[in-house]
Scaffold this motif. Structure first.
Motif, short mmCIF file in Angstrom:
data_model
loop_
_atom_site.label_atom_id
_atom_site.label_comp_id
_atom_site.label_asym_id
_atom_site.label_seq_id
_atom_site.Cartn_x
_atom_site.Cartn_y
_atom_site.Cartn_z
N PHE A 37 15.31 -9.18 -0.70
CA PHE A 37 13.87 -9.03 -0.53
C PHE A 37 13.17 -8.98 -1.89
O PHE A 37 12.15 -9.63 -2.09
N ARG A 38 13.71 -8.20 -2.81
CA ARG A 38 13.07 -8.07 -4.12
C ARG A 38 13.06 -9.40 -4.86
O ARG A 38 12.04 -9.78 -5.45
N THR A 39 14.18 -10.12 -4.82
CA THR A 39 14.24 -11.41 -5.52
C THR A 39 13.30 -12.42 -4.88
O THR A 39 12.61 -13.17 -5.59
N VAL A 40 13.27 -12.46 -3.55
CA VAL A 40 12.38 -13.38 -2.85
C VAL A 40 10.92 -13.06 -3.16
O VAL A 40 10.10 -13.97 -3.36
N HIS A 41 10.59 -11.76 -3.22
CA HIS A 41 9.22 -11.38 -3.57
C HIS A 41 8.84 -11.93 -4.95
O HIS A 41 7.76 -12.48 -5.14
N ASN A 42 9.76 -11.79 -5.91
CA ASN A 42 9.47 -12.28 -7.26
C ASN A 42 9.36 -13.80 -7.29
O ASN A 42 8.50 -14.35 -8.00
N ILE A 143 0.20 -1.13 -6.73
CA ILE A 143 1.10 -2.20 -6.31
C ILE A 143 0.26 -3.42 -6.00
O ILE A 143 -0.82 -3.31 -5.41
N GLU A 144 0.74 -4.60 -6.40
CA GLU A 144 0.03 -5.84 -6.12
C GLU A 144 0.94 -6.75 -5.30
O GLU A 144 2.12 -6.93 -5.64
N LYS A 145 0.40 -7.28 -4.21
CA LYS A 145 1.18 -8.14 -3.32
C LYS A 145 0.36 -9.38 -2.96
O LYS A 145 -0.85 -9.30 -2.79
N LEU A 146 1.06 -10.50 -2.84
CA LEU A 146 0.42 -11.75 -2.45
C LEU A 146 0.41 -11.85 -0.92
O LEU A 146 1.44 -11.69 -0.28
N PHE A 147 -0.77 -12.11 -0.35
CA PHE A 147 -0.90 -12.26 1.10
C PHE A 147 -1.62 -13.56 1.43
O PHE A 147 -2.41 -14.06 0.63
N ARG A 148 -1.34 -14.05 2.62
CA ARG A 148 -2.07 -15.20 3.13
C ARG A 148 -3.17 -14.71 4.07
O ARG A 148 -3.01 -13.69 4.74
N ARG A 149 -4.26 -15.44 4.11
CA ARG A 149 -5.36 -15.09 5.00
C ARG A 149 -4.93 -15.29 6.45
O ARG A 149 -4.09 -16.13 6.75
N GLY A 150 -5.51 -14.50 7.37
CA GLY A 150 -5.20 -14.70 8.78
C GLY A 150 -4.87 -13.43 9.54
O GLY A 150 -4.82 -13.43 10.76
N LEU A 151 -4.65 -12.33 8.83
CA LEU A 151 -4.39 -11.07 9.51
C LEU A 151 -5.67 -10.53 10.12
O LEU A 151 -6.74 -10.60 9.50
N ASP A 152 -5.58 -9.97 11.34
CA ASP A 152 -6.74 -9.27 11.87
C ASP A 152 -6.75 -7.85 11.32
O ASP A 152 -5.83 -7.43 10.62
N ARG A 153 -7.81 -7.09 11.61
CA ARG A 153 -7.96 -5.76 11.02
C ARG A 153 -6.80 -4.83 11.40
O ARG A 153 -6.30 -4.08 10.56
N GLU A 154 -6.38 -4.91 12.66
CA GLU A 154 -5.29 -4.02 13.10
C GLU A 154 -3.99 -4.35 12.37
O GLU A 154 -3.29 -3.46 11.91
N ALA A 155 -3.69 -5.65 12.26
CA ALA A 155 -2.48 -6.05 11.55
C ALA A 155 -2.57 -5.69 10.07
O ALA A 155 -1.57 -5.31 9.45
N PHE A 156 -3.77 -5.79 9.52
CA PHE A 156 -3.99 -5.43 8.12
C PHE A 156 -3.68 -3.95 7.89
O PHE A 156 -3.03 -3.58 6.92
N GLN A 157 -4.13 -3.10 8.82
CA GLN A 157 -3.89 -1.66 8.70
C GLN A 157 -2.43 -1.31 8.97
O GLN A 157 -1.96 -0.25 8.52
N ASP A 209 8.44 -3.63 -4.26
CA ASP A 209 7.45 -4.43 -4.95
C ASP A 209 7.28 -3.89 -6.37
O ASP A 209 7.51 -2.70 -6.61
N PRO A 210 6.87 -4.75 -7.31
CA PRO A 210 6.61 -4.26 -8.66
C PRO A 210 5.61 -3.11 -8.63
O PRO A 210 4.55 -3.21 -8.01
N LEU A 211 5.95 -2.01 -9.29
CA LEU A 211 5.15 -0.78 -9.25
C LEU A 211 4.59 -0.52 -10.64
O LEU A 211 5.34 -0.45 -11.62
N LEU A 212 3.29 -0.37 -10.73
CA LEU A 212 2.65 -0.08 -12.01
C LEU A 212 2.25 1.40 -12.04
O LEU A 212 1.47 1.86 -11.19
N GLU A 213 2.80 2.15 -12.98
CA GLU A 213 2.46 3.56 -13.12
C GLU A 213 1.25 3.68 -14.04
O GLU A 213 1.32 3.37 -15.23
N LEU A 214 0.11 4.10 -13.49
CA LEU A 214 -1.12 4.24 -14.26
C LEU A 214 -1.23 5.64 -14.88
O LEU A 214 -1.83 5.81 -15.93
#
Length: 363
Positions: A37-42, A143-157, A209-214
């Protein structure tokens, strides 16, 4: 990074993916799906950055499937193994020139970075919530993730990352918010800003997912948990609960519950263990019962045991309500304090200090 370096990085990642897939498909532990999963995400993120939309979409589909498998919602099958190797072949085709990798000047221009120390804009309510988390010593992460458009609000939550965030801490903000995401480009990067008492090392066991510590969480002072003083927090607001727990743990042991019934059950169990709570932060508006009902039950429990006033639990009401009627009702039921949200961590510290001083003086 030059075009050659980007291609070399893509080649290294796909070689790594092949090794991981062969280990898993050859009878390896299914827990290795986490590594896949981690490699595929990258690979998905790098493909999108390089402008390889077809390849990025293929890795996006594969990432979604691996996420379901690693969460136990779907089984690893030969079909998923075939999908992994299809993506490997697509990538090597890109590297072999079958798909042209556009140079940086031809790629879509990135959206300008929001002017914020946190890498994303915050509204006043989010600023206040984050300020409370910082004062309480919580860490802040993105955390930053790439998403495709098309999710409805419930799926987004209900995105899997939301489940991980609930386990790890408290979500402060998502950028862009759902309304902007819904109207945005076909592929877009979503940023998740959250607060947590956990360290980066602890969070990396939850997130792949890549985690940025602020900002790292403040270290707990040595000897900050004297066992003689115990706090019960009954609070369904994750941010308020995290802030209260973080502050309380500087002064004693602490248990956090999210409903009235859970809170009262823990209060009575503590007496059975002969470890009663000296203080309780009690939300007035809980999802199952009113905080007033629990306050009444606590005082009735103490009266039945003929406890002297000095040994009763100090109950501090936490609520967004400034209603005079609510305040009066709490006083009638012998509350020891009333704090209006959003709570100032410095005020919480002062309340705890007063409670401890009075308890020690009377006992």
């Amino acid at each position: 990074m030059s075009l050659a370096e980007e291609g070399a990085h893509l080649a290294d990642l796909v070689d790594q993916l092949e090794d991981e897939a062969l280990a898993l498909d050859g009878g390896g532990d299914v827990s290795n799906v986490h590594l896949l999963f981690r490699t595929v995400h990258n690979l998905k993120s790098l493909s999108a950055f390089l402008g390889l939309r077809e390849l990025s979409a293929a890795f996006h589909h594969l990432e979604d499937g691996l996420d379901r498998i690693r969460r136990g919602r779907e089984d690893w099958t030969s079909a998923w193994a075939d999908e992994v190797f299809r993506c490997i072949d697509l990538t090597r085709g890109a590297l072999g020139g079958e798909i042209r990798i556009p140079p940086p000047g031809e790629r879509a221009a990135a959206a300008p970075a929001p002017r914020s120390p946190w890498g994303m804009p915050l509204d006043p309510g989010q600023e206040a919530a984050l300020d409370g988390a910082l004062k309480a010593g919580l860490g802040v992460y993105r955390i930053e993730k790439l998403f495709r458009r098309g999710l409805d609000r419930e799926a987004f939550q209900d995105l899997p990352i939301m489940e991980d965030l609930r386990e790890a801490g408290t979500l402060v903000a998502v950028h862009p918010p759902f309304e902007a995401y819904e109207q945005g480009p076909e592929e877009q990067v979503l940023k998740f800003l959250f607060a947590s008492p956990r360290t980066r090392e602890e969070l990396e066991r939850i997130f792949f997912d890549p985690l940025l510590e602020l900002r790292a969480p403040d270290p707990m002072p040595a000897g900050a948990e004297p066992p003689a003083f115990r706090f019960l927090i009954v609070e369904d607001d994750p941010m308020a609960g995290s802030v209260l727990a973080r502050i309380a743990k500087r002064h004693g042991a602490c248990i956090l519950t999210g409903t009235a019934r859970e809170g009262y059950a823990e209060f009575t169990r503590a007496w059975e263990r002969q470890e009663p709570y000296q203080a309780c932060f009690l939300d007035l508006n809980l999802p199952d019962l009113s905080g007033l009902a629990i306050l009444s039950a606590i005082r009735r429990f103490e009266s039945e045991r003929r406890l002297p006033r000095s040994q009763r639990c100090r109950v501090l009401i936490t609520t967004a309500s400034e209603s005079v009627d609510d305040i009066k009702a709490c006083l009638v039921l012998d509350a020891d304090g009333y704090m209006v949200k959003p709570m100032d961590p410095d005020m919480v510290q002062e309340k705890i200090a007063l409670i401890q001083e009075s308890w020690l003086a009377e006992n």
